[in-house]
Design an enzyme around this catalytic site. Structure first.
Site, PDB file in Angstrom:
ATOM      1  N   CYS A 114      41.501  38.155  46.399  1.00  0.00           N
ATOM      2  CA  CYS A 114      40.370  38.825  47.033  1.00  0.00           C
ATOM      3  C   CYS A 114      39.269  39.169  46.018  1.00  0.00           C
ATOM      4  O   CYS A 114      38.647  38.297  45.449  1.00  0.00           O
ATOM      5  CB  CYS A 114      40.861  40.049  47.801  1.00  0.00           C
ATOM      6  SG  CYS A 114      39.740  40.609  49.086  1.00  0.00           S
ATOM      7  N   HIS A 115      39.025  40.453  45.767  1.00  0.00           N
ATOM      8  CA  HIS A 115      38.030  40.871  44.774  1.00  0.00           C
ATOM      9  C   HIS A 115      38.626  40.954  43.363  1.00  0.00           C
ATOM     10  O   HIS A 115      37.891  41.166  42.399  1.00  0.00           O
ATOM     11  CB  HIS A 115      37.423  42.231  45.149  1.00  0.00           C
ATOM     12  CG  HIS A 115      36.438  42.156  46.262  1.00  0.00           C
ATOM     13  ND1 HIS A 115      36.822  42.080  47.583  1.00  0.00           N
ATOM     14  CD2 HIS A 115      35.087  42.126  46.265  1.00  0.00           C
ATOM     15  CE1 HIS A 115      35.753  42.024  48.347  1.00  0.00           C
ATOM     16  NE2 HIS A 115      34.677  42.043  47.574  1.00  0.00           N
TER      17      HIS A 115
END
Length: 192
Positions: A114-115
């Site tokens: 994800c991030h």
């Protein structure tokens, strides 16, 4: 697969706040279900709060060991969950970035979702690598020299990346598979 990670030790990173809960709990369970042991790592020890969907409070978890208390040699694999605030906090912390950079250089499996790849960008290890992430990091990754692709899971010499919680099944399968395989001697940064 029940004991495929027996005698393997894995570090999973949590930020002081804002790590995405399922991106922590599901890889942790996958490693443990495969017989591996897990240490929850962070900037400092103590209770931290995770989130759901970046905004909603989720669970409370214990960071068992700080980066200052461990070395990359202690682990056979490392997992860095996402969460916008959590990933941003980690990439702004020198000890977290240095630990991720040092771990990458060991050539052991490193899994980021994800991030979480923001930490890889900050650690300066994406140049020449193929990886994925949450779509809003595409420009950051490309600007750092990485080849961003839109796939549920990407593996580049033991570097495992995924886009978001919807990809967790594929991500967790690859995390276990790559840790079982071990070091990837072909993975090096350009300056190594």
């Amino acid at each position: 697969m029940a004991d495929s990670l027996e005698d393997k030790s894995v570090g999973i990173v949590l930020a002081p706040r804002g790590s995405e809960e399922v991106e922590f709990t599901e890889p942790k369970s996958a490693v443990e279900d495969a017989g591996g042991s897990v240490d929850v790592l962070g900037i400092e020890t103590g209770e931290v709060e995770t989130v759901n969907g970046d905004l909603d409070p989720a669970g409370s978890y214990e960071i068992e060991k700080s980066f200052d208390e461990v070395t990359v040699e202690d682990y056979d694999g490392l997992v860095v969950p996402g969460g916008t605030v959590g990933a941003d906090t980690l990439r702004g912390d020198d000890t977290a970035v240095e630990f991720v950079q040092d771990f990458f250089e060991t050539e052991k499996p490193l899994a980021v979702i994800c991030h979480g790849p923001w930490t890889l960008v900050e650690a300066d290890v994406v140049d020449g690598r193929e990886l994925t992430s949450y779509h809003s990091l595409e420009t950051d990754i490309r600007n750092a020299g990485g080849n961003w692709v839109d796939e549920e899971v990407v593996v580049d010499e033991g570097l495992v990346t995924s886009r978001n919680p919807d990809d967790l099944e594929a991500f967790c399968d690859k995390v276990v598979e790559e840790i079982e395989e071990g070091e990837h001697e072909d993975r090096q940064t350009d300056d190594v």
